[in-house]
Design an enzyme around this catalytic site. Structure first.
Site, mmCIF file in Angstrom:
data_model
loop_
_atom_site.group_PDB
_atom_site.id
_atom_site.type_symbol
_atom_site.label_atom_id
_atom_site.label_comp_id
_atom_site.label_asym_id
_atom_site.label_seq_id
_atom_site.Cartn_x
_atom_site.Cartn_y
_atom_site.Cartn_z
ATOM 1 N N ALA A 67 -24.538 14.267 72.269
ATOM 2 C CA ALA A 67 -24.954 15.349 71.373
ATOM 3 C C ALA A 67 -25.392 16.592 72.143
ATOM 4 O O ALA A 67 -25.157 17.716 71.696
ATOM 5 C CB ALA A 67 -26.079 14.869 70.466
ATOM 6 N N GLU A 68 -26.023 16.391 73.282
ATOM 7 C CA GLU A 68 -26.572 17.519 74.038
ATOM 8 C C GLU A 68 -25.518 18.303 74.810
ATOM 9 O O GLU A 68 -25.501 19.522 74.759
ATOM 10 C CB GLU A 68 -27.652 17.029 75.019
ATOM 11 C CG GLU A 68 -28.943 16.589 74.364
ATOM 12 C CD GLU A 68 -29.783 17.735 73.837
ATOM 13 O OE1 GLU A 68 -29.420 18.918 74.013
ATOM 14 O OE2 GLU A 68 -30.823 17.449 73.229
ATOM 15 N N SER A 69 -24.663 17.614 75.551
ATOM 16 C CA SER A 69 -23.763 18.318 76.473
ATOM 17 C C SER A 69 -22.307 17.890 76.382
ATOM 18 O O SER A 69 -21.463 18.455 77.077
ATOM 19 C CB SER A 69 -24.227 18.088 77.912
ATOM 20 O OG SER A 69 -24.041 16.716 78.257
#
Length: 192
Positions: A67-69
């Site tokens: 989800a982040e990167s």
């Protein structure tokens, strides 16, 4: 008339062939092998090493990274969060100080191992405080202080917690994304 029948036969065979291909592809994409193409698990040894060390579910860690990167170690957000787990520099420096890591530099945020180590440590610290995956993820994205405030002012009812009640839209969508990925990774990669 013969040409017309020939065309109908060719169209019929073509449609049958297309149907066979569609069914075959549908069956292929239901296999765990195909699903692993859509939900890869890069950095698995590093994730599992620090997940065990800090007592965090490795599938939660990989869902956060996704989800982040989207697994890009050089990622940087418009707010300045960096690396696989999108750590803010001040948060990373606080983690380094808390861990007694005097060798840490901000360049380390681009190093997958250091970023995963610090991000997993941070998830563990949030788990100790909030003891609820939704709150942990909300704090990871929206900030520990905001989640504390939402609980204190009863904007979030921890007895009847719903993701939809998270006040920040960006944080709410982030939590929904991670909670979407998390069970998929658990189903695909758990070994028992």
């Amino acid at each position: 008339m013969k040409k017309r029948r020939l065309w109908f036969r060719l169209i019929k065979r073509g449609l049958i062939g297309l149907l066979v291909i569609v069914i075959g592809l549908g069956l292929f994409f239901q296999t765990s092998y195909a699903q692993k193409l859509f939900y890869p698990y890069p950095y698995r040894p590093i994730v599992e090493k620090y997940a065990v060390q800090y007592g965090v579910d490795p599938f939660l860690v990989i869902a956060v990274i996704r989800a982040e990167s989207n697994f890009m170690p050089q990622s940087q957000s418009h707010k300045g969060a960096q690396g696989l787990m999108q750590l803010m520099p001040d948060t990373a420096e606080w983690i380094a100080k808390s861990k007694g890591d005097k060798s840490f530099t901000l360049e380390d945020l681009k190093d997958p191992e250091k970023n995963i180590q610090y991000g997993t440590w941070y998830l563990a610290s949030l788990q100790k405080e909030f003891n609820n995956t939704t709150l942990v993820l909300a704090a990871y994205n929206g900030g520990r202080g905001h989640v504390q405030e939402w609980i204190k002012t009863q904007q979030l009812d921890i007895d009847h917690l719903r993701v939809e009640d998270i006040p920040f839209q960006e944080t709410r969508k982030y939590v929904q994304r991670v909670l979407f990925y998390y069970p998929k990774y658990k189903a695909l990669y758990s070994t028992g």
